[in-house]
Scaffold this active site. Structure first.
Site, PDB file in Angstrom:
ATOM      1  N   HIS A 171      -4.549  -5.406  -1.243  1.00  0.00           N
ATOM      2  CA  HIS A 171      -3.996  -4.046  -1.197  1.00  0.00           C
ATOM      3  C   HIS A 171      -2.473  -4.099  -1.185  1.00  0.00           C
ATOM      4  O   HIS A 171      -1.809  -3.370  -1.923  1.00  0.00           O
ATOM      5  CB  HIS A 171      -4.527  -3.329   0.049  1.00  0.00           C
ATOM      6  N   GLU A 172      -1.916  -4.987  -0.355  1.00  0.00           N
ATOM      7  CA  GLU A 172      -0.459  -5.082  -0.268  1.00  0.00           C
ATOM      8  C   GLU A 172       0.135  -5.685  -1.544  1.00  0.00           C
ATOM      9  O   GLU A 172       1.238  -5.319  -1.947  1.00  0.00           O
ATOM     10  CB  GLU A 172      -0.060  -5.900   0.963  1.00  0.00           C
ATOM     11  N   HIS A 175       0.920  -3.055  -4.022  1.00  0.00           N
ATOM     12  CA  HIS A 175       2.226  -2.413  -3.826  1.00  0.00           C
ATOM     13  C   HIS A 175       3.350  -3.282  -4.393  1.00  0.00           C
ATOM     14  O   HIS A 175       4.335  -2.767  -4.927  1.00  0.00           O
ATOM     15  CB  HIS A 175       2.460  -2.169  -2.331  1.00  0.00           C
ATOM     16  N   GLU A 258      -1.556   4.963  -2.183  1.00  0.00           N
ATOM     17  CA  GLU A 258      -2.577   4.303  -1.367  1.00  0.00           C
ATOM     18  C   GLU A 258      -3.919   4.277  -2.089  1.00  0.00           C
ATOM     19  O   GLU A 258      -4.639   3.278  -2.033  1.00  0.00           O
ATOM     20  CB  GLU A 258      -2.714   5.004  -0.015  1.00  0.00           C
TER      21      GLU A 258
END
Length: 639
Positions: A171-172, A175, A258
């Site tokens: 997930h990170e 980003h 997100e």
């Protein structure tokens, strides 16, 4: 939507943010002038339209002071965040995890981050842990992928399985790869600038409260106190209204990113229960805590849009929430309603402590191999050569000075070339020469496809070097390459990657100057010619044949066989200039260049290592992740 479209979207959102920021500043300036007009009128006993009613420069002074407060606040915070991800991690109370850490939980986290970086083809980010935070949360921060950091809470390490931790890290990484980090840092600076108005108003009210004690019998002093209190209160209210609208902007931007990061985490790991399980445990932990993702650090609100989950409960929810509702996030991941999970702390951070830790990861694209044994590591494309990374290299890449020796070892050439290199090393670092030779022998036993990923793994340790130590490393690299009066492809690739990731401008944003490939046609020709010569050598064909594959792929450039540059004319400076210009292309234009180069490479999966290395270096130089066809060369086999 691919990486470059996400980058383009992030840049558009940044421009939109700037426009909204300018509009907010204009509204604040107008509101301040209106408030000052009312306060001045009250202090003079009534309103008058006569020009002399207001002091000379009254409105200009109000405007300049307001702009100065916002501008100075934004600049101060931008300066404070000049170190990018490292500065943000420290703002949140993070502790840097040493690449050589032997703590089992930290070792597992480092393994997951390293394997994700190798699969993505980017420098391995530095890792931070928020030791005082028991909830489940994480964030990625930085100006670009070359200086990104990944931070997780202690609760994330204690409460998640390896698959769930992998989902959080994926997930990170979304980003990092999708351009969210720079936008997030812009948001921090902008909101801090607006907050300066409220802070200044608060200071004026405190100062006004002290005036009375100094002049309690003086009518003028009392009048001054009222004026100061009124001005302070007006600025405080106006500033906080500006902050509220700033948070609305921040929340609107953050919620959509997100959803994208959740979807990307499933795509990266091919496992919905990774990020899904982590989010379900946040929901389960919220039944026993105020919030399963709560961050108690005082800067949590300022950094709220960076985190995996909302760091603080939002009173009004909806528009002010920086994160979508947990139920909606889980519904999008699973396609149905799912229940939260309990999130007890596990023994040593593992479920039954049954997971096996590798010495060092070397993971295939997709990351989550089913029924994978993590006790050894596969290198290269040859199934007979799948073996763990030698322990001496596994240890060396995790310590800064030893990692420098790994870099020097990667540059050692044949016996004839080594004479001049040995003389240089003997003069500069005689005590390290035998260790460098030892590492070079260990590297020589690895397949070629392991060399650049080895450099990726060494990046967190190399980034611990101080500025003068980095400069010395790069200078020594240049001298080792120049020792034999020529530069070969492997040296060029390594030098390009090191310069982009450790050089003076490594952490700075690159401006966009070109919106079409045709504007930098000569640079495209230089890069295409270089790749064509390497492809010809690797695939036993004529350079013109490889070059024309690219020409046919992108007719807009109008390339012909006559454009092919002779290999002797492709000096280092020309190629470096071409890469610098290519890095200034707009995000949606870079894919055209990469597709052109992939066409020249012939589309083989896995492709020859020399071609993959060159393409990997080009991608590093233009801040792009490596394409799947290139990744396949390094990650053809799971362990």
């Amino acid at each position: 939507m691919n990486f470059f479209e996400h980058q383009h979207q992030a840049r558009r959102q940044t421009r939109t943010l700037i426009i909204l920021f300018v509009l907010a500043v204009i509204a604040i300036v107008i509101a301040v002038n209106v408030a000052m007009t009312m306060i001045w009128s009250l202090s003079q006993g009534g309103y008058s339209s006569h020009p002399d009613f207001y002091p000379k420069g009254f409105f200009a002074t109000n405007t300049l002071v307001t702009l100065a407060l916002i501008g100075v606040g934004t600049l101060i915070e931008t300066f404070n965040l000049r170190d990018g991800g490292e500065a943000v991690a420290k703002m949140a109370g993070g502790r840097l995890v040493s690449p050589a850490s032997q703590d089992l939980q930290e070792r597992r986290l480092l393994n997951v981050v390293e394997e994700m970086a190798i699969a993505a083809g980017i420098a391995c980010p530095r890792v931070y842990v928020l030791d005082k935070e028991d909830a489940i949360n994480a964030f990625a921060a930085g100006h670009n992928q070359n200086e990104a950091v990944v931070a997780v809470t202690r609760g994330t390490l204690n409460r998640l399985t390896r698959d769930e931790l992998q989902g959080v890290v994926a997930h990170e990484f979304s980003h990092i790869l999708n351009g969210d980090m720079r936008l997030n840092i812009h948001l921090i600076s902008v909101l801090f600038g607006i907050q300066m108005i409220a802070g200044f108003g608060q200071h004026l009210m405190h100062f006004g409260a002290r005036v009375r004690t100094a002049r309690d019998s003086n009518d003028k002093g009392l009048s001054a106190q009222v004026i100061l209190l009124a001005i302070g209160f007006a600025l405080f209210v106006i500033g906080y209204i500006g902050i509220i609208f700033g948070r609305l902007i921040k929340s609107a931007v953050s919620r959509q990113r997100e959803f994208l990061a959740d979807a990307s985490a499933v795509q990266f790991t091919r496992n919905a229960d990774g990020i899904g399980g982590a989010l379900r445990k946040i929901g389960g932990l919220s039944r026993t805590m105020e919030s399963g993702s709560r961050i108690r650090h005082p800067n949590a609100e300022q950094l709220s849009h960076l985190f995996l989950g909302a760091p603080r409960p939002v009173l009004f929810g909806g528009w002010f929430s920086t994160h979508p509702p947990m139920k909606e996030r889980l519904r999008r991941i699973y396609g149905r309603h799912v229940e939260p999970l309990d999130a007890p702390e596990m023994a040593s951070g593992y479920a039954g402590n049954t997971e096996t830790l590798p010495d060092i990861p070397y993971v295939a694209a997709g990351l989550a191999a089913s029924d994978a044994s993590l006790s050894s590591v596969a290198f290269g494309n040859d199934a007979e050569r799948q073996e763990p990374l030698p322990q001496e290299l596994a240890s060396a890449v995790r310590e800064p000075q030893a990692a420098c020796c790994v870099v020097y070892a990667l540059l050692l050439g044949s016996d004839d070339e080594r004479r001049a290199q040995f003389a240089l090393l003997q003069a500069d670092m005689p005590q390290r020469l035998s260790f460098i030779v030892f590492l070079a022998d260990a590297i020589a036993r690895l397949p070629q496809s392991a060399r650049l990923p080895l450099l990726d793994l060494a990046m967190p340790a190399l980034k611990q070097l101080k500025g003068d130590e980095r400069a010395k490393l790069l200078t020594t690299v240049d001298r080792l390459i120049a020792a034999d009066n020529r530069i070969v492809l492997a040296e060029f690739v390594l030098q390009t990657v090191l310069t982009r990731r450790l050089g003076m401008h490594a952490g700075r944003a690159t401006p966009i100057r070109y919106n079409r490939l045709g504007v930098i046609r000569d640079d495209c020709v230089a890069l295409a010619s270089l790749l064509a010569h390497v492809a010809a050598s690797a695939m036993n064909e004529m350079p013109a044949q490889a070059f024309m594959r690219g020409a046919a792929h992108d007719p807009e450039l109008g390339l012909s066989a006559a454009d092919l540059v002779d290999v002797r004319a492709l000096g280092f400076e020309r190629v470096k200039t071409a890469l610098d210009h290519a890095n200034e292309l707009a995000p949606l234009v870079k894919p055209a260049l990469i597709k052109l180069l992939l066409a020249i490479a012939g589309g083989r999966e896995p492709m020859p290592v020399a071609l993959a290395d060159l393409l990997r270096a080009i991608c590093a130089a233009i801040d792009a992740p490596i394409p799947p066809a290139v990744a396949a060369t390094y990650t053809a086999y799971h362990w």
